[in-house]
Design an enzyme around this catalytic site. Structure first.
Site, PDB file in Angstrom:
ATOM      1  N   SER A 157      40.526  47.028  40.084  1.00 21.81           N
ATOM      2  CA  SER A 157      40.181  46.155  38.961  1.00 21.81           C
ATOM      3  C   SER A 157      38.657  46.066  38.801  1.00 21.81           C
ATOM      4  O   SER A 157      38.110  46.275  37.717  1.00 21.81           O
ATOM      5  CB  SER A 157      40.793  44.769  39.220  1.00 21.81           C
ATOM      6  OG  SER A 157      40.306  43.815  38.325  1.00 21.81           O
ATOM      7  N   ASP A 181      43.483  46.677  32.659  1.00 25.75           N
ATOM      8  CA  ASP A 181      43.121  45.766  33.746  1.00 25.75           C
ATOM      9  C   ASP A 181      43.277  44.319  33.304  1.00 25.75           C
ATOM     10  O   ASP A 181      43.753  43.475  34.057  1.00 25.75           O
ATOM     11  CB  ASP A 181      41.689  46.011  34.225  1.00 25.75           C
ATOM     12  CG  ASP A 181      41.231  44.921  35.190  1.00 25.75           C
ATOM     13  OD1 ASP A 181      41.837  44.823  36.276  1.00 25.75           O
ATOM     14  OD2 ASP A 181      40.309  44.158  34.844  1.00 25.75           O
ATOM     15  N   LYS A 238      36.019  48.271  35.795  1.00 28.76           N
ATOM     16  CA  LYS A 238      35.093  47.648  34.848  1.00 28.76           C
ATOM     17  C   LYS A 238      33.672  48.189  35.008  1.00 28.76           C
ATOM     18  O   LYS A 238      32.964  48.398  34.021  1.00 28.76           O
ATOM     19  CB  LYS A 238      35.113  46.127  35.010  1.00 28.76           C
ATOM     20  CG  LYS A 238      36.366  45.525  34.357  1.00 28.76           C
ATOM     21  CD  LYS A 238      36.530  44.056  34.630  1.00 28.76           C
ATOM     22  CE  LYS A 238      37.197  43.853  35.974  1.00 28.76           C
ATOM     23  NZ  LYS A 238      37.830  42.555  36.157  1.00 28.76           N
ATOM     24  N   ARG A 252      49.072  39.539  37.377  1.00 23.60           N
ATOM     25  CA  ARG A 252      48.930  39.288  38.817  1.00 23.60           C
ATOM     26  C   ARG A 252      48.696  37.816  39.084  1.00 23.60           C
ATOM     27  O   ARG A 252      49.166  37.259  40.067  1.00 23.60           O
ATOM     28  CB  ARG A 252      47.768  40.119  39.377  1.00 23.60           C
ATOM     29  CG  ARG A 252      48.089  41.605  39.459  1.00 23.60           C
ATOM     30  CD  ARG A 252      46.808  42.426  39.613  1.00 23.60           C
ATOM     31  NE  ARG A 252      46.024  41.991  40.745  1.00 23.60           N
ATOM     32  CZ  ARG A 252      44.688  42.113  40.823  1.00 23.60           C
ATOM     33  NH1 ARG A 252      44.001  42.664  39.847  1.00 23.60           N
ATOM     34  NH2 ARG A 252      44.040  41.687  41.885  1.00 23.60           N
ATOM     35  N   HIS A 255      27.198  44.616  41.378  1.00 22.34           N
ATOM     36  CA  HIS A 255      28.298  43.688  41.122  1.00 22.34           C
ATOM     37  C   HIS A 255      28.463  42.750  42.306  1.00 22.34           C
ATOM     38  O   HIS A 255      28.464  43.182  43.452  1.00 22.34           O
ATOM     39  CB  HIS A 255      29.608  44.455  40.904  1.00 22.34           C
ATOM     40  CG  HIS A 255      30.777  43.554  40.696  1.00 22.34           C
ATOM     41  ND1 HIS A 255      31.039  42.961  39.493  1.00 22.34           N
ATOM     42  CD2 HIS A 255      31.721  43.100  41.552  1.00 22.34           C
ATOM     43  CE1 HIS A 255      32.119  42.197  39.604  1.00 22.34           C
ATOM     44  NE2 HIS A 255      32.547  42.259  40.841  1.00 22.34           N
TER      45      HIS A 255
HETATM   46  N1  URA Z   1      37.839  40.213  40.192  1.00 24.52           N
HETATM   47  C1  URA Z   1      38.318  41.183  39.403  1.00 24.52           C
HETATM   48  O1  URA Z   1      37.651  41.610  38.481  1.00 24.52           O
HETATM   49  N2  URA Z   1      39.541  41.689  39.643  1.00 24.52           N
HETATM   50  C2  URA Z   1      40.302  41.244  40.644  1.00 24.52           C
HETATM   51  O2  URA Z   1      41.388  41.747  40.818  1.00 24.52           O
HETATM   52  C3  URA Z   1      39.800  40.228  41.467  1.00 24.52           C
HETATM   53  C4  URA Z   1      38.549  39.723  41.214  1.00 24.52           C
END
Ligand code: URA
Ligand code: CA
Length: 434
Positions: free
Chosen positions: A183, A161, A187, A168, A82
């Site tokens: 977050s 999320d 994923k 947010r 990632h």
């Molecule tokens: N990318 C994400 O997936 N989540 C975040 O909180 C910030 C960047």
């Protein structure tokens, strides 16, 4: 349990229990806890933080809030990579076939471009016919067959999320380390990774502008991974300037192909070898980084990595001939040189601005439903530390609209710093967090 009491507890700097975190996240996902209470909680977390146990709990509750991708029918250790997002970051396109050639199964979920950063799916759709809408069955089958597959994010991955991130975004609570790290990691875990290699970018083009912040974020994510049984390592890499030379969809595909042929830009090649070696070691396909790098270098020099890329493009409906004949990829009508206004040394190439230049030309979306133009973008001719003469080319703009090209040329020149005093190129690999 009482939501107000839990918010008060975090507001006062106390540690929340696993049960409290579960109650909040599951309640929020079900619509039982309203946005205004979740906003207050996010702000309390922003100021008070979370320890690594709380952050790991938050991550796993977000994973539990939705579907999980089952990769158990794929043999071997599934290592995901990632990147926290950059400009001209073509690493996934190189890494996926490269590590697949080294025997690491790659079952990747990717996204589309966002703001000034590009997205792997948009880039792959430069191949006529390429599709990332695979059923879970054909996704698994393809990975077991040719070693790699890329699909779009399924709709129901980590819905908690998705909700929290949107909240947010409008409550000034995005840039909190526990919230960002949970977050991202939720994923990755929900999409089935056994082990995770993170590329955390630092510099003006990155989310984390300061190296110290980037290291903190990396440490938080590595801590989550280790707590929940997913071996995780993070590489901190430079995003002061775009990665490689190309910024734009088909242009980056071409750059990825060149890199798989061993003729790619030095920085992109180096980053792919470093991240790839981490993946190979985590997958148990090499004993050491050196051995892993050798394996990857061999996959480049003997053509097996490029061959994987061909098979991959074909399997997902794209025209594999374009791998050997990139002139079959979409290309803009005009190529315009941006010339240096002065003699000197390049001391700055502001990545974010250059990403926005490419977007302005049509390589990215300004609105959610905009259609992108795969052939346009920017190809740098110089990078930080290079000397340049007045009138020499700094970059080529690939454009379909000459009017737009003029505006973008101005913008590009504002993103470039030329100085009489020389500087060293920024160090690409800044740190490793394990
Ligand atoms: N990318 C994400 O997936 N989540 C975040 O909180 C910030 C960047
Ligand atoms: Ca690039």
């Amino acid at each position: 349990m009482n939501t107000v009491e839990i918010i008060r507890k975090k507001r006062n700097g106390e540690v929340l229990s696993s049960e409290e975190i579960q109650y909040l996240i599951q309640g929020y996902a079900k619509g039982e806890i309203p946005d205004y209470q979740m906003s207050a909680l996010a702000m309390a977390i922003y100021f008070r933080g979370m320890d690594s146990r709380e952050t790991a709990d938050l991550t796993m509750e977000m994973v539990q809030s939705g579907e999980r991708v089952d990769l158990s029918r794929i043999n071997g250790v599934k290592v995901d990579k990632h990147s926290t997002g950059g400009v001209g970051d073509t690493t996934t396109l190189v890494l996926a076939p490269l590590v697949a050639a080294a025997g690491v199964p790659v079952a990747k979920m990717s996204g589309r471009g966002l703001g000034h950063t590009g997205g792997t799916i948009d880039k792959l759709e430069s191949f006529q016919g390429f599709s990332t809408s695979l059923s879970p069955e054909s996704f698994v089958q393809q990975v077991n067959g040719i070693g790699l597959a890329v699909m779009g994010q399924t709709a129901d991955l980590t819905p908690a999320d998705k909700q929290l991130y949107a909240l947010r975004d409008v409550t000034a609570t995005v840039d909190s380390i526990p919230l960002i790290s949970s977050s991202i990691m939720s994923k990755k875990i929900a999409s089935g990774a056994d082990a995770i290699v993170l590329d955390v970018k630092t510099g003006n083009g990155a989310f984390m502008k300061e190296e110290a912040q980037a290291i903190q974020l990396a440490q938080a994510m590595v801590a989550i991974g280790n707590r929940v049984g997913r071996q995780t390592v993070a590489v901190i890499s430079d995003m002061e300037q775009p990665l490689g030379m190309a910024v734009g969809n088909a242009l980056e595909i071409k750059e990825a192909i060149e890199t798989l042929q061993g003729k790619g830009p030095r920085d992109l090649t180096e980053l792919c070898l470093v991240l790839g070696a981490q993946m190979v070691v985590l997958a148990g396909k090499a004993e050491s980084m050196d051995q892993a790098k050798e394996t990857l270098q061999r996959a480049i020099s003997d053509g097996s990595a490029l061959d994987r890329f061909r098979q991959f493009v074909k399997a997902q409906g794209g025209d594999p001939r374009a791998v050997d004949h990139p002139e079959l990829l979409p290309v803009a009508k005009y190529v315009q040189e941006v010339k240096a206004p002065d003699d000197g040394v390049i001391t700055g190439l502001i990545a974010e601005e250059i990403g926005l230049c490419a977007m302005e030309l049509g390589a990215g979306r300004k609105t959610k439903d905009a259609v992108i133009d795969h052939g346009v973008g920017v190809v740098l001719r110089k990078k930080i530390g290079d000397t340049v003469r007045q009138g020499e080319a700094l970059a080529n703009l690939y454009v379909n609209d000459l009017e737009k090209a003029k505006q973008v040329e101005k913008r590009f020149l504002q993103a470039v710093r030329i100085s009489k005093e020389s500087v060293d190129a920024p160090r690409l690999i800044r740190a490793l967090v394990t």
